[in-house]
Design a protein around this motif. Sequence first.
Motif, short mmCIF file in Angstrom:
data_model
loop_
_atom_site.label_atom_id
_atom_site.label_comp_id
_atom_site.label_asym_id
_atom_site.label_seq_id
_atom_site.Cartn_x
_atom_site.Cartn_y
_atom_site.Cartn_z
N TYR A 224 0.65 -1.28 -0.06
CA TYR A 224 0.06 0.34 -0.15
C TYR A 224 0.70 1.03 0.04
O TYR A 224 2.04 1.13 0.81
N ASN A 225 0.47 2.37 -0.39
CA ASN A 225 1.03 3.59 -0.80
C ASN A 225 0.24 4.58 -0.41
O ASN A 225 -0.92 5.28 -1.17
N PRO A 226 0.96 4.41 1.37
CA PRO A 226 -0.10 6.00 2.16
C PRO A 226 -0.26 7.77 1.38
O PRO A 226 -1.34 7.97 1.72
N THR A 227 0.92 7.71 0.65
CA THR A 227 0.40 8.99 0.38
C THR A 227 -0.34 9.27 -1.05
O THR A 227 -0.91 10.19 -1.14
N GLN A 228 0.24 8.13 -2.25
CA GLN A 228 -0.77 8.06 -2.84
C GLN A 228 -2.14 7.45 -2.85
O GLN A 228 -3.17 6.89 -3.66
N ARG A 229 -2.64 7.05 -1.51
CA ARG A 229 -3.72 6.02 -1.30
C ARG A 229 -4.31 5.07 -2.68
O ARG A 229 -5.02 4.72 -2.98
N GLY A 230 -2.64 4.11 -2.86
CA GLY A 230 -3.09 2.92 -4.13
C GLY A 230 -2.57 1.75 -3.14
O GLY A 230 -1.66 1.95 -2.85
#
Length: 260
Positions: A224-230
């Motif tokens: 999970y990429n928390p900054t891109q929320r992806g």
Amino acid sequence: MAEQAFVTLATNDSYARGAMVLGKSLRNHKTSKKLVVLIGPHVSDQARAVLHKIFDEVRLVNVLDSGDTAHLAMMKRPDLGVTFTKLHCWTLTHYSKCVFMDADTLVVSNIDELFDREERSAAPDPGWPDCFNSGVFMFRPSNETYGKLLQYCTEHGSFDGGDQGVLNGFFSDWATADINKHLPFIYNMSSIAIYTYLPAFKQYGANAKVVHFLGQMKPWSYTYNPTQRGVRGDAQASSQPGLLLQWWALYSAEVVPMLI
Ligand code: UDP
Ligand code: MN
């Protein structure tokens, strides 16, 4: 009247992450029931500490050195280790009624109404709808039932190698006996419905109360990429981004801060 509880299981730290998210999701939707997690001896101290913050009861279940009938059953059927651990939920006799939920489920609305149902109420399995899916089921703790289940397990094994095979073998009249024990699919909506019946998923998916990430790929298997929320992963991830993202949003916002 004795209390009622939601019960889940985690034998390792990966499933413990799932249990944390499930527990948080039940709390966020304001359940009035107790929350219980059964853990195996391999769950780390750090994970146990977090589970203690979310659950009312964290119970260590060590089938191997329990010295009871489960241990004997285990000696005969070592292949059914996690299954025996799951069956331990029937020993929680200080509760009158419980709902078992797999650690790979996520609650998206309050489901306390499930406690109006009776033992072995469960939703159909999407792969074979005459079997119930054992990811969400209602049960009444009972040492007698527990003993019978263990005996059934050692004598007949599990036709699928896991708890679902054992439970469907033991409660074999589920498909036909009592329609009140058939939970609607929205209480255990497996994410594979997206591939098996997309129009129905589009029509009814928004009504789901419990999402079940059954199958090999679990939410925690992705990155999970928390900054891109992806969520990054294989093609599967991109076809069910909404559900996975819900799991990850809760995990990163409410569980990760507790892990530090
Ligand atoms: N489980 C566990 N450790 C394991 C495998 C399973 O604690 O190594 C527990 C966990 O609660 C999990 C449940 O048993 O949700 C059933 O397994 P899983 O969800 O992987 O099966 P599926 O729903 O994919 O058939
Ligand atoms: Mn599951």
